[in-house]
Design an enzyme around this catalytic site. Sequence first.
Site, PDB file in Angstrom:
ATOM      1  N   LYS A 173       0.146  99.236  38.518  1.00 32.63           N
ATOM      2  CA  LYS A 173      -0.315  98.416  37.758  1.00 32.63           C
ATOM      3  C   LYS A 173      -1.632  97.244  38.741  1.00 32.63           C
ATOM      4  O   LYS A 173      -1.666  96.763  38.084  1.00 32.63           O
ATOM      5  CB  LYS A 173       0.268  97.759  36.821  1.00 32.63           C
ATOM      6  CG  LYS A 173       0.588  98.455  36.138  1.00 32.63           C
ATOM      7  CD  LYS A 173       1.752  97.943  34.702  1.00 32.63           C
ATOM      8  CE  LYS A 173       2.196  98.862  33.837  1.00 32.63           C
ATOM      9  NZ  LYS A 173       2.948  98.332  32.323  1.00 32.63           N
ATOM     10  N   ARG A 174      -0.526  96.430  39.711  1.00 30.70           N
ATOM     11  CA  ARG A 174      -1.135  95.461  40.959  1.00 30.70           C
ATOM     12  C   ARG A 174      -2.447  95.842  41.619  1.00 30.70           C
ATOM     13  O   ARG A 174      -2.837  95.214  41.948  1.00 30.70           O
ATOM     14  CB  ARG A 174       0.283  95.129  41.486  1.00 30.70           C
ATOM     15  CG  ARG A 174       0.952  94.195  40.116  1.00 30.70           C
ATOM     16  CD  ARG A 174       2.568  93.925  41.803  1.00 30.70           C
ATOM     17  NE  ARG A 174       3.291  95.287  42.645  1.00 30.70           N
ATOM     18  CZ  ARG A 174       3.633  95.950  41.189  1.00 30.70           C
ATOM     19  NH1 ARG A 174       4.103  95.629  40.500  1.00 30.70           N
ATOM     20  NH2 ARG A 174       4.470  96.677  42.469  1.00 30.70           N
TER      21      ARG A 174
END
Length: 507
Positions: free
Chosen positions: A265-266
């Site tokens: 997600k990052r």
Amino acid sequence: MSEVRVRFAPSPTGPLHIGGVRTALYNYLFAKNKGGKMILRIEDTDQARFVEGAEKYIIDSLKWCGIEFDESVIVGGDFGPYKQSERKEMYLPYAEQLVKDGFAYYAFDTSEGLTAMRERMKEAGVPSPQYNAVTRTTMQNSLALSEDEVNKRMQDGDSYVIRIKMPRNEEVKLNDIIRGWVVVNTNNMDDKVIFKSDGMPTYHLANVVDDYTMKISHVIRGEEWLPSAPLHVLLYRYLGWEDKIPEFAHLPLILKPDGNGKLSKRDGDRLGFPVFPTQWTNPETGDVSSGYRESGYISDAFINMLSFLGWNPGTTQEIFSMEGLIEAFSLERVGKAGAKFDFDKTRWFNQQYLRAKTKEELSQDLQVILKENGVEAEDDFVATVCEQLKERATFIKDMWEEGKYYFSAPTSYDEKTIRKKWKEDTPKYMTELKYRIEEISDFNSENIEKEFKSYLEENELGMGKLLPAFRVSLTGLGMGPSLFDIASLLGKEETIKRMETALEKIN
Ligand code: GLU
């Protein structure tokens, strides 16, 4: 075969990453290919990780993707509720049945007690200590304590969890559609908590109870859940549902573009592309993460791209509508190896979908952007602009950004083109060319080109001598679609006006 029923079971702990969308997509394609049902179940038993707005985000973004549910918190269905927190009462009886049947036990350990056990084991040389057949005998649980003590603690309202009693040295087997036989020895598994002290089941118990009671036929989910699958198989067995174990398919990971590790997600905005289907605003920090929708992607192109991250049709065909994907999809054609995310390919898919649109469709989309920018233009005119720019654009917004000159005269001129192509004799040629253009009676692309070329020929000039100067005068740019098409769309009057302005301004 009995009815195919699959579920997508996200936890509302944040926005849906593209890996999650792909899981939903494969479930959907599989279900629809088999004429089965697609169910959305919200797995919110972990209240500590609940994130405001995440459930709505998941539902809305899947809708944008065109993934529809036959049963869900929104549309309902015969097997509801479809949110685990609303099914809360359902789980404890199953956990207690497991205790009664000797497959689970109550454990009263405090977090200090658990930490002390881990330290003891580490000192004794066990690198990753677990609550298991060996350590449970030393702990505060209903297997180690006397019955009286257990009853007393229960009556006193001591807080407790329920743990599964993992057997010693048994092989648990499951046949995964994608991976084949997976065999795990129970000596490598721990006594997982299945029911928590807050009155909620853990993921494992809730997941199994729900899959069983919702009559799920196939569990299709990410590879990260493969280590949990043997425990789930045991839970089915201990609950007496062994003949109802669903078929499993654990999907390969989606890897970072360089193939080094899972796309997280990052990664998204860090690597320069969105990892979320739609934009997400973190309710706590206000941080905004970009989404494919807001970045201008066509949802079908996004889905087409995603379908190929782990699956292939076995042919060279790359462009598939959702209907086409449904028809072509099979789990047998999903690979085991991680699929590298390829951002260029993602853009390529969007370009293909953009090109496949008619000029009328494109014009409708472009009109939206024009309105936002305060530009008013006739539909026919905008449609022709789209036709001219189509091959050069990846996104509809490129047509606005690269084609502003269709809607207003340039206010500046590309410096490089001026430096290289606007020579001392250019004004003379441009002035003469302007007179020639003024003479064209039927002002269309073909005639403009003919006139331009005959002027060049008569003066023994090459294209490169005058075309760039002509282009920069009309568009302000050094590159673009056919200039004769542009001039013809702008019309004679505007073309002449722009040539005159350029002659005044450049020099
Ligand atoms: N709630 C789990 C998740 O968030 C679902 C895993 C499963 O499909 O069993 O991914």
